[in-house]
Design a protein around this motif. Structure first.
Motif, PDB file in Angstrom:
ATOM      1  N   ARG A 228       1.082  -1.556   0.072  1.00  0.00           N
ATOM      2  CA  ARG A 228       0.029  -0.061  -0.484  1.00  0.00           C
ATOM      3  C   ARG A 228       0.519   1.309  -0.105  1.00  0.00           C
ATOM      4  N   HIS A 229       1.804   1.419   0.765  1.00  0.00           N
ATOM      5  CA  HIS A 229       3.005   2.171   0.958  1.00  0.00           C
ATOM      6  C   HIS A 229       4.088   2.794  -0.292  1.00  0.00           C
ATOM      7  N   PHE A 230       4.150   1.270  -1.271  1.00  0.00           N
ATOM      8  CA  PHE A 230       4.966   1.903  -2.274  1.00  0.00           C
ATOM      9  C   PHE A 230       4.261   1.470  -3.093  1.00  0.00           C
ATOM     10  N   GLY A 231       2.583   1.823  -3.345  1.00  0.00           N
ATOM     11  CA  GLY A 231       1.905   1.577  -4.835  1.00  0.00           C
ATOM     12  C   GLY A 231       1.851   0.659  -5.521  1.00  0.00           C
TER      13      GLY A 231
ATOM     14  N   GLY B 117      10.898   6.395   3.251  1.00  0.00           N
ATOM     15  CA  GLY B 117      10.570   5.105   3.465  1.00  0.00           C
ATOM     16  C   GLY B 117       9.375   4.567   4.709  1.00  0.00           C
ATOM     17  N   ALA B 118       9.727   3.017   5.037  1.00  0.00           N
ATOM     18  CA  ALA B 118       8.810   2.743   5.769  1.00  0.00           C
ATOM     19  C   ALA B 118       9.803   1.849   6.994  1.00  0.00           C
ATOM     20  N   THR B 119       9.407   1.669   7.800  1.00  0.00           N
ATOM     21  CA  THR B 119       9.706   1.429   8.991  1.00  0.00           C
ATOM     22  C   THR B 119       8.810   1.137   9.467  1.00  0.00           C
ATOM     23  N   VAL B 120       8.986  -1.204   9.952  1.00  0.00           N
ATOM     24  CA  VAL B 120       8.698  -2.058  10.541  1.00  0.00           C
ATOM     25  C   VAL B 120       9.093  -2.821  11.449  1.00  0.00           C
TER      26      VAL B 120
ATOM     27  N   VAL C 120       4.193   7.039  13.177  1.00  0.00           N
ATOM     28  CA  VAL C 120       3.512   5.167  13.453  1.00  0.00           C
ATOM     29  C   VAL C 120       2.009   5.424  12.565  1.00  0.00           C
ATOM     30  N   LYS C 121       1.870   4.218  11.584  1.00  0.00           N
ATOM     31  CA  LYS C 121       0.514   4.735  10.491  1.00  0.00           C
ATOM     32  C   LYS C 121       0.082   3.354  11.009  1.00  0.00           C
ATOM     33  N   GLU C 122       0.351   2.670  11.140  1.00  0.00           N
ATOM     34  CA  GLU C 122      -0.816   0.806  11.631  1.00  0.00           C
ATOM     35  C   GLU C 122      -0.163  -0.435  13.216  1.00  0.00           C
TER      36      GLU C 122
END
Lengths: 301, 512
Positions: A102-105, A213-216, A268-270
């Motif tokens: 979803r984040h990077f489409g 970017g994304a961090t998990v 934090v988005k989700e």
């Protein structure tokens, strides 16, 4: 052995109850341990006193191959002692897949949606998370502070052409920050509860992430329920983990994690929780974040 | 198709009280697709294989029969799996070229009854359109009775708000439809017209079979793969080996799966017959030695499946056509016992408080099946058995279809269970790829097993229960069976749930 970091904690850190007598040297412990899962290698606990220097492995010799092949089989034996980890893995990956797509489409119906993304698996252990990420098309780097785990991971990954492209290093997040490495997505699952200074750790994770970017991050909640499950049940009753694997006081609540990530400029988005169904023996994603939970954030600013 | 709302075969008495009605329909004889003569014709050109250096595939489907091809079609129809590289290994030359089935061909006696669940699976994978171009017969009515003349049951699809109870299709039609379907897709596939001789899993710390001289180069070239060796000298490497090679599965044997089961002391005679009138109903009559079933195939043809003991079956196979036809008509009509009386008043009263809204077919009277006028094919005889593999999956190997389970044909469920396996397996593989799993991982394959095994075992137990219940001629038992017939005929909710279970809508009887 005491970390010098302890002496220079930020003020807000004092509000977090920490068991100061149990000091873990700030290193990326390659645990990847959710609640109900055995320690992947006991040696990692003893080895973590010393931060391993990053080293490129020597060329694999025949006797080493044979020796590590045997160990690698056990680590990767999905019916063996690491069975709970293998069972939990698809659930974590489902969350990562949906949030990152979803984040990077990216097209979620594509078989290799992470094509073109650089992902780093901090605390990769034997590579149980890194390999599926590579199969999903990502350019994966796996780091772990324990040399042995890196050897095992590299050996296993080389068996499949798809995963042989994974770059494994025995190093820490801070060292990579010093080397100014950047990644599109930074994944650190079940590591932060073993780190002495979570705030600094999060700052390193953020520094490794590119802008937007994304961090998990995934960890265990600090709640009554998690004490009963992760400590009492997993370590003492069911003996899925060796005693002392987790320190309840070093668990973070979702609010605390969100806060320290925010301070490291990660929004934090989700967030989701993992629940284990003992009847079916399967993990599933849910809204229940009272024990294991995972958080997805994006780097702003 | 229909079965009782089954308890295991141990609780026969209970089962009968609930109304154990059965009408038996065809299952296909899958071995035929593999045992054909070995004129090796080369398959789709594609890339030529280099001798000695095996080609690598994602999935190797051993057995290109109906269930194996259904799996290939299903993989081709899903977005996450259609990019996979598939090898199909089957020595049947019919797979090499798509031979035409002429309309004027007489129906082949090897037919299958596909349930509505299978029909919708076929529609999903895009294969049903090919089936509809050939001879196929939907039927919406069914009558089941036995030789004692004490009871009968009539089923109508409208009892359960359906259009059809099932469709009878020749096996060769199903096979060619699936082959056309898979050839029309973009799935990368290669058909190996050969037999499997040996199989090994690399790398092997604990060696699986014969011949695993995995040198270091092989280890690091081919990684964690299964190596299949074929009769014609080719080697195939695959991440996952699917055993779809029928009741005498070589894959199952090589992988060391244990099986349990027994041979029924019964053979089945099958043949095609012709009537003077059209037949749109499926008929099944239980005789002392076994059931005889008459299934419509279309164009005034029907298929006969007659189960009997081995001595009689070899007799009937060798008698003249006329004598055989007389025997068949006799068996369907007054042979062995009287017709059931169809007085509603006498029998229906007991159940009047059960009835609720009575189904249409409860008003239907007993009918005698249409006379058989001509024999339209040769008579074939097969032994019947029950077999079940203790596991469906191990490292890099998984079984589907008859390789995993063989059942009695008395309810036409055999191939439908196989299609269910294929559908579930392709779903599981798709889910595995979504999260980057290695498709040969045992944990993934065990999910397939956990899904299919209970359903398959339950169906087998139910069928086996029927087979045993109907093989005994004993006064009180006959009365109980008759009561069961009546129960199923008049108690609407029971009839509806029997039809639903047999149509493949629910995996387990009663509990859904």
């Amino acid at each position: 052995m005491a970390s010098s970091k302890l002496l220079s904690q930020p003020r807000w850190f004092r509000f977090l109850p920490r068991n100061l007598s149990n000091v873990r040297l700030f290193s990326d412990l390659p645990s990847q341990l959710p609640v109900s899962e055995p320690q992947n290698s006991i040696e990692s606990k003893s080895n973590n006193r010393f931060s391993k220097p990053s080293s490129t492995p020597s060329s694999l010799k025949e006797p080493e191959l044979a020796k590590f092949s045997a160990i690698a089989d056990t680590w990767w034996d999905s019916e063996g002692p690491f069975k709970p980890l293998h069972i939990m893995n698809p659930t974590r990956l489902a969350f990562i897949r949906s949030t990152l797509c979803r984040h990077f489409g990216k097209d979620p119906l594509c078989a290799r949606p992470f094509e073109g993304l650089r992902i780093i698996d901090v605390g990769c252990g034997g590579g149980i998370l890194s390999e599926p990420l590579a199969r999903m098309g990502a350019a994966v780097t796996g780091i772990d502070a324990v040399e042995k785990n890196i050897k095992i991971a590299r050996l296993h990954a080389n068996l499949d052409p798809t995963t042989s492209t994974i770059e494994y290093c025995c190093t820490t997040a801070e060292k990579l920050v010093d080397e100014q490495r950047k990644f599109d997505a930074v994944v650190a699952l079940e590591v932060i509860e073993h780190v002495a200074d979570p705030a600094e750790f999060c700052k390193s994770l953020a520094a490794l992430t590119v802008h937007e970017g994304a961090t998990v991050v995934s960890t265990i909640n600090r709640s009554m329920r998690s004490y009963a499950t992760a400590i009492v049940a997993a370590e003492y009753l069911l003996q899925w983990l060796p005693k002392g694997t987790h320190e309840w006081s070093s668990f973070l609540t979702p609010e605390e994690l969100t806060m320290i990530l925010k301070r490291a400029s990660i929004d934090v988005k989700e967030m989701a929780g993992f629940v284990y169904n003992p009847l079916t023996g399967r993990w599933s994603l849910s809204d229940d974040i009272s024990v294991n939970f995972i958080a997805f954030g994006t780097k702003e600013n | 198709m229909c079965i009782n709302d089954g308890i295991g075969y141990k609780n026969r008495i209970v089962a009968r009280n609930f109304g154990s009605n059965v009408y038996r329909l065809r299952i296909p004889w899958r071995p035929f697709s593999n045992d054909a003569a070995s004129n090796l014709s080369s398959s789709n050109a594609g890339n030529p294989t280099k001798e000695g250096e095996g080609q690598q595939y994602d999935i190797a489907i051993v057995g290109g029969g109906m269930v194996g091809l259904a799996l290939a079609c299903s993989l081709a129809s899903r977005p996450l799996t259609k990019h996979l590289n598939v090898a199909i290994i089957d020595s049947n030359p019919a797979l090499g070229r798509n031979h035409f089935i002429k309309k004027e061909d007489l129906p082949d006696p090897r037919v299958s009854t596909v349930t509505p669940a299978t029909i919708s699976f076929f529609k999903d994978i895009g294969a049903w359109q090919y089936v509809e171009r050939h001879r196929h017969a939907y039927f919406d009515k069914m009558q089941v009775w036995d030789y004692t003349g004490l009871g009968y049951t009539k089923y109508n699809a409208r009892d359960a708000n359906k259009e059809v109870l099932g469709c009878v299709v020749e096996n060769k039609v199903l096979l060619s439809s699936l082959l056309s379907c898979v050839q029309d897709t973009d799935l990368q596939k290669k058909i190996y017209p050969s037999r499997l001789t040996s199989m090994s899993i690399l790398p092997n710390s604990s060696s699986l079979e014969e011949d695993s001289t995995a040198s270091e180069t092989v280890l690091f070239t081919h990684g964690r793969l299964a190596k299949l060796e074929l009769e014609d000298g080719h080697s195939v490497y695959a991440k996952l080996v699917v055993g779809a090679d029928g009741g005498k599965s070589r894959v199952r044997e090589l992988a060391g799966f244990r099986t349990t089961g027994w041979n029924y002391s019964q053979n089945a005679i099958i043949c095609t017959v012709e009537h003077a009138v059209e037949n749109h109903c499926a008929w099944q009559r239980f005789l002392p030695a076994g059931p005889i079933a008459l299934l419509p195939i279309g164009d005034k043809f029907s298929n006969i499946v007659w189960t009997m003991n081995p001595k009689e079956s070899s007799e009937f196979k060798s008698v003249t056509e006329d004598d055989f036809l007389k025997a068949v008509n006799h068996a369907l009509d007054y042979g062995y016992g009287p017709h059931p009386t169809s007085s509603l008043l006498g029998n229906g009263d007991i159940f009047s408080w059960f009835k609720g809204d009575i189904t249409m077919s409860a008003h239907d009277c007993f009918e005698v099946p249409p006379k058989v006028a001509k024999l339209a094919s040769e008579r074939m005889v097969f032994p019947l058995s029950l077999r079940h593999a203790s596991d469906y999956a191990s490292k890099r190997v998984v079984l589907i279809g008859d390789a995993a389970h063989t059942v009695h044909p008395l309810a036409g469920q055999g191939v439908n269970l196989g299609f269910g396996d294929a559908s579930t397996l392709s779903n599981i593989i798709s889910e595995g790829i979504a999260v980057g799993t290695d498709i040969g991982e045992v944990s993934l394959l065990k999910k397939y097993e956990a899904d299919r095994k209970p359903a398959n075992v339950m169906m087998m137990a139910v069928l086996d229960g029927f087979q045993k219940a109907y093989s005994v001629d004993f006064g009180p038992l006959n009365i109980l069976r008759a009561a069961a017939f009546h129960g199923a005929h008049y108690i609407s909710p029971l009839k509806k749930s029997i039809i639903s279970y047999a149509s493949g809508e629910h995996r387990l009887p009663l509990f859904s």
